[in-house]
Design a protein around this motif. Structure first.
Motif, PDB file in Angstrom:
ATOM      1  N   GLY A  20       0.812  -1.378  -0.001  1.00  0.00           N
ATOM      2  CA  GLY A  20       0.016   0.002  -0.149  1.00  0.00           C
ATOM      3  C   GLY A  20       0.944   1.170   0.122  1.00  0.00           C
ATOM      4  O   GLY A  20       0.044   2.184  -0.374  1.00  0.00           O
ATOM      5  N   ASN A  21       2.118   1.174   0.300  1.00  0.00           N
ATOM      6  CA  ASN A  21       3.074   2.272   0.347  1.00  0.00           C
ATOM      7  C   ASN A  21       3.888   2.483  -0.838  1.00  0.00           C
ATOM      8  O   ASN A  21       4.533   3.567  -0.994  1.00  0.00           O
ATOM      9  CB  ASN A  21       4.004   2.020   1.482  1.00  0.00           C
ATOM     10  N   LEU A  22       3.540   1.611  -1.708  1.00  0.00           N
ATOM     11  CA  LEU A  22       4.553   1.425  -3.053  1.00  0.00           C
ATOM     12  C   LEU A  22       4.283   2.803  -3.908  1.00  0.00           C
ATOM     13  O   LEU A  22       5.186   3.390  -4.662  1.00  0.00           O
ATOM     14  CB  LEU A  22       4.159   0.398  -4.087  1.00  0.00           C
ATOM     15  N   HIS A  23       3.027   3.252  -3.849  1.00  0.00           N
ATOM     16  CA  HIS A  23       2.730   4.649  -4.706  1.00  0.00           C
ATOM     17  C   HIS A  23       3.252   5.572  -4.153  1.00  0.00           C
ATOM     18  O   HIS A  23       3.483   6.761  -4.816  1.00  0.00           O
ATOM     19  CB  HIS A  23       1.284   4.692  -4.753  1.00  0.00           C
ATOM     20  N   LYS A  24       4.073   5.861  -3.092  1.00  0.00           N
ATOM     21  CA  LYS A  24       4.550   6.979  -2.797  1.00  0.00           C
ATOM     22  C   LYS A  24       5.938   7.168  -2.924  1.00  0.00           C
ATOM     23  O   LYS A  24       6.811   7.926  -2.836  1.00  0.00           O
ATOM     24  CB  LYS A  24       4.532   6.913  -1.213  1.00  0.00           C
ATOM     25  N   GLU A  25       6.385   5.850  -3.528  1.00  0.00           N
ATOM     26  CA  GLU A  25       8.082   5.744  -3.872  1.00  0.00           C
ATOM     27  C   GLU A  25       8.264   6.461  -5.162  1.00  0.00           C
ATOM     28  O   GLU A  25       7.570   6.419  -6.203  1.00  0.00           O
ATOM     29  CB  GLU A  25       8.320   4.234  -4.161  1.00  0.00           C
ATOM     30  N   GLN A  26       9.283   7.466  -5.164  1.00  0.00           N
ATOM     31  CA  GLN A  26       9.856   7.983  -6.428  1.00  0.00           C
ATOM     32  C   GLN A  26      10.850   6.967  -7.034  1.00  0.00           C
ATOM     33  O   GLN A  26      12.062   6.625  -6.581  1.00  0.00           O
ATOM     34  CB  GLN A  26      10.677   9.072  -5.997  1.00  0.00           C
ATOM     35  N   LYS A  31      11.333   2.562 -14.858  1.00  0.00           N
ATOM     36  CA  LYS A  31      10.795   1.840 -13.561  1.00  0.00           C
ATOM     37  C   LYS A  31      10.699   0.532 -13.666  1.00  0.00           C
ATOM     38  O   LYS A  31      10.296   0.030 -14.861  1.00  0.00           O
ATOM     39  CB  LYS A  31       9.334   2.887 -13.470  1.00  0.00           C
ATOM     40  N   ARG A  50      -2.732  -6.305  -8.033  1.00  0.00           N
ATOM     41  CA  ARG A  50      -2.473  -4.863  -7.395  1.00  0.00           C
ATOM     42  C   ARG A  50      -1.061  -4.246  -7.927  1.00  0.00           C
ATOM     43  O   ARG A  50      -1.154  -2.980  -8.054  1.00  0.00           O
ATOM     44  CB  ARG A  50      -2.434  -4.944  -5.981  1.00  0.00           C
ATOM     45  N   LEU A  51      -0.328  -4.878  -8.289  1.00  0.00           N
ATOM     46  CA  LEU A  51       1.366  -4.538  -9.112  1.00  0.00           C
ATOM     47  C   LEU A  51       1.008  -4.438 -10.347  1.00  0.00           C
ATOM     48  O   LEU A  51       1.874  -3.694 -10.704  1.00  0.00           O
ATOM     49  CB  LEU A  51       2.088  -5.619  -8.474  1.00  0.00           C
ATOM     50  N   PHE A  53       0.676  -2.687 -13.728  1.00  0.00           N
ATOM     51  CA  PHE A  53       0.503  -1.231 -14.098  1.00  0.00           C
ATOM     52  C   PHE A  53      -0.114  -1.159 -15.538  1.00  0.00           C
ATOM     53  O   PHE A  53       0.161  -1.883 -16.212  1.00  0.00           O
ATOM     54  CB  PHE A  53       2.189  -0.573 -14.394  1.00  0.00           C
ATOM     55  N   ARG A  54      -0.788  -0.172 -15.721  1.00  0.00           N
ATOM     56  CA  ARG A  54      -1.510   0.134 -16.915  1.00  0.00           C
ATOM     57  C   ARG A  54      -0.397   0.275 -18.332  1.00  0.00           C
ATOM     58  O   ARG A  54      -0.784  -0.360 -19.094  1.00  0.00           O
ATOM     59  CB  ARG A  54      -2.207   1.668 -16.851  1.00  0.00           C
TER      60      ARG A  54
END
Length: 60
Positions: A20-26, A31, A50-51, A53-54
């Motif tokens: 749930g914190n993965l989206h906060k990573e720069q 990528k 959930r992992l 990506f579009r």
């Protein structure tokens, strides 16, 4: 032995709730994400979905 400089910056998010914190990573540059598991639970419980990506439908 040859001389060289090896630089491999790595950040590991480990533990309960970290997905749930993965989206906060720069993520610098291109990528990439590696998800490892020792069984089928990553698919069974929906973590792999959930992992996804579009821009990367190639995740198995």
């Amino acid at each position: 032995m040859s001389q060289f400089i090896f630089n491999n910056p790595t950040r590991v998010l480990f533990g309960s709730g970290q997905l749930g914190n993965l989206h906060k990573e720069q993520l610098p540059g291109k990528k990439a994400l590696i998800a490892t598991t020792n069984g089928t639970s990553v698919k069974k419980y929906g973590y792999l979905e959930r992992l996804r990506f579009r821009d990367c439908p190639c995740l198995l």
